[in-house]
Design a protein around this motif. Structure first.
Motif, mmCIF file in Angstrom:
data_model
loop_
_atom_site.group_PDB
_atom_site.id
_atom_site.type_symbol
_atom_site.label_atom_id
_atom_site.label_comp_id
_atom_site.label_asym_id
_atom_site.label_seq_id
_atom_site.Cartn_x
_atom_site.Cartn_y
_atom_site.Cartn_z
ATOM 1 N N ASN A 277 0.827 -1.208 0.000
ATOM 2 C CA ASN A 277 0.000 0.000 0.000
ATOM 3 C C ASN A 277 0.860 1.256 0.000
ATOM 4 O O ASN A 277 0.609 2.206 -0.748
ATOM 5 C CB ASN A 277 -0.920 -0.001 1.228
ATOM 6 N N LYS B 217 2.664 1.825 -3.353
ATOM 7 C CA LYS B 217 1.803 2.405 -4.384
ATOM 8 C C LYS B 217 1.608 3.899 -4.143
ATOM 9 O O LYS B 217 1.542 4.690 -5.091
ATOM 10 C CB LYS B 217 0.458 1.688 -4.403
ATOM 11 N N ARG C 25 2.968 6.758 -6.789
ATOM 12 C CA ARG C 25 2.076 7.733 -7.419
ATOM 13 C C ARG C 25 2.556 9.157 -7.171
ATOM 14 O O ARG C 25 2.502 10.010 -8.064
ATOM 15 C CB ARG C 25 0.663 7.562 -6.881
ATOM 16 N N ASN D 232 -1.169 7.027 -11.489
ATOM 17 C CA ASN D 232 -1.630 5.901 -10.691
ATOM 18 C C ASN D 232 -1.035 4.614 -11.242
ATOM 19 O O ASN D 232 -1.351 4.206 -12.362
ATOM 20 C CB ASN D 232 -3.158 5.843 -10.713
ATOM 21 N N ASP E 294 -1.275 -2.296 -10.171
ATOM 22 C CA ASP E 294 -0.958 -3.152 -9.035
ATOM 23 C C ASP E 294 0.086 -4.204 -9.396
ATOM 24 O O ASP E 294 0.869 -4.624 -8.532
ATOM 25 C CB ASP E 294 -2.224 -3.837 -8.523
ATOM 26 N N ASN F 36 -5.532 -5.729 -1.601
ATOM 27 C CA ASN F 36 -6.076 -4.386 -1.810
ATOM 28 C C ASN F 36 -4.963 -3.368 -1.593
ATOM 29 O O ASN F 36 -4.526 -3.144 -0.466
ATOM 30 C CB ASN F 36 -7.237 -4.131 -0.847
ATOM 31 N N ASP G 209 -5.178 -0.147 -2.489
ATOM 32 C CA ASP G 209 -5.729 1.206 -2.589
ATOM 33 C C ASP G 209 -6.183 1.764 -1.243
ATOM 34 O O ASP G 209 -6.668 2.888 -1.187
ATOM 35 C CB ASP G 209 -6.929 1.216 -3.548
ATOM 36 N N SER H 184 -3.534 4.525 -0.585
ATOM 37 C CA SER H 184 -3.199 5.454 -1.667
ATOM 38 C C SER H 184 -4.364 6.325 -2.074
ATOM 39 O O SER H 184 -4.183 7.330 -2.725
ATOM 40 C CB SER H 184 -2.702 4.674 -2.889
ATOM 41 N N ARG H 185 -5.578 5.950 -1.702
ATOM 42 C CA ARG H 185 -6.738 6.767 -2.020
ATOM 43 C C ARG H 185 -7.007 7.773 -0.909
ATOM 44 O O ARG H 185 -6.626 7.574 0.237
ATOM 45 C CB ARG H 185 -7.980 5.892 -2.232
#
Length: 245
Positions: A143, A146, A150, A156, A159, A181, A183, A186-187
């Motif tokens: 996580n 990523k 970014r 983005n 994966d 998962n 994201d 990163s979200r």
């Protein structure tokens, strides 16, 4: 026009400590030239207080006061002879002393956009014995990878790229599952939804208590709607007069 009376900085002696300026250096030179010891001590204490005003939050700190006395002695070129509360430093050692070299960390980073912290986290995950914790920790590392990927590349990432990179960095010791998962970190944090049983206040509820805000404590309408009650009273008085007739 003669320019002999002009005083240029190029003709003045060099500043010993630039942060104190030329005026303070001149005061130190004058204090060192005073023959009366009592007067020289008073002048030196005043100059020390003036030096401390440049950092008032440290003026009363013991270590900072010691530093100021070393500075004033260094500015005077070792000529200032006063009653100092601290031992007098060796001027020759101060002049010859050179600042030590600052070593720059030389660490080989395989993927610079991930940084050395990711590699240290991977090394820590590799030695974990609990497989369940190791799996969860590896997913947390993915996580974070990523997220920094970014931020570095302004896009983005896929994966699959993160999964391949974590295998390369761990030399095959760590592996992300296909359903991992990546994201959750990163979200951006989603907005919280209102619960189903949420009861809005009268300020926002238009269908319920919001209508009561237009009425005062006596139940009358603030915007003139209560005039209807006055019309009812006039009709009652008219009916009473008709009956008397």
């Amino acid at each position: 026009m003669r320019q002999d009376n002009f005083d240029y900085n190029t003709q003045r002696p060099n500043l010993v400590i630039r942060e104190y300026g030329r005026h303070l250096q001149s005061m130190v030179e004058y204090a060192a030239s005073v023959e009366d010891r009592e007067k020289r001590n008073k002048l030196t204490l005043g100059i020390i207080d003036l030096m401390g005003q440049m950092n008032p939050h440290l003026r009363n700190v013991e270590e900072f006061r010691h530093k100021l006395w070393d500075h004033i002695y260094f500015i005077s070129g070792g000529k200032l002879d006063v009653d100092s509360p601290y031992p007098k430093p060796n001027y020759d050692e101060l002049v010859k002393r050179k600042p030590g070299s600052v070593t720059y960390p030389k660490q080989k980073i395989r993927f610079k956009h991930y940084g050395i912290n990711v590699e240290q986290l991977i090394e820590k995950a590799k030695v974990m014995e609990d497989e369940e914790k190791k799996k969860d920790f590896t997913e947390c590392i993915g996580n974070y990878m990523k997220l920094v990927h970014r931020n570095w590349n302004k896009e983005n990432p896929n994966d699959e790229i993160i999964k391949q990179d974590i295998v390369l960095l761990s030399d095959g010791a760590l592996k992300l599952e296909n359903d991992s998962n990546l994201d959750s970190l990163s979200r951006a944090t989603p907005r919280r939804k209102r619960p189903d049983n949420f009861k809005a206040s009268g300020r926002h509820d238009r269908g319920g208590h919001g209508r009561d805000r237009n009425r005062d404590s006596h139940g009358k309408n603030r915007h003139g709607g209560g005039g209807g009650g006055g019309g009812g009273r006039h009709r009652d008085n008219r009916n009473r007069r008709d009956k008397k007739r």
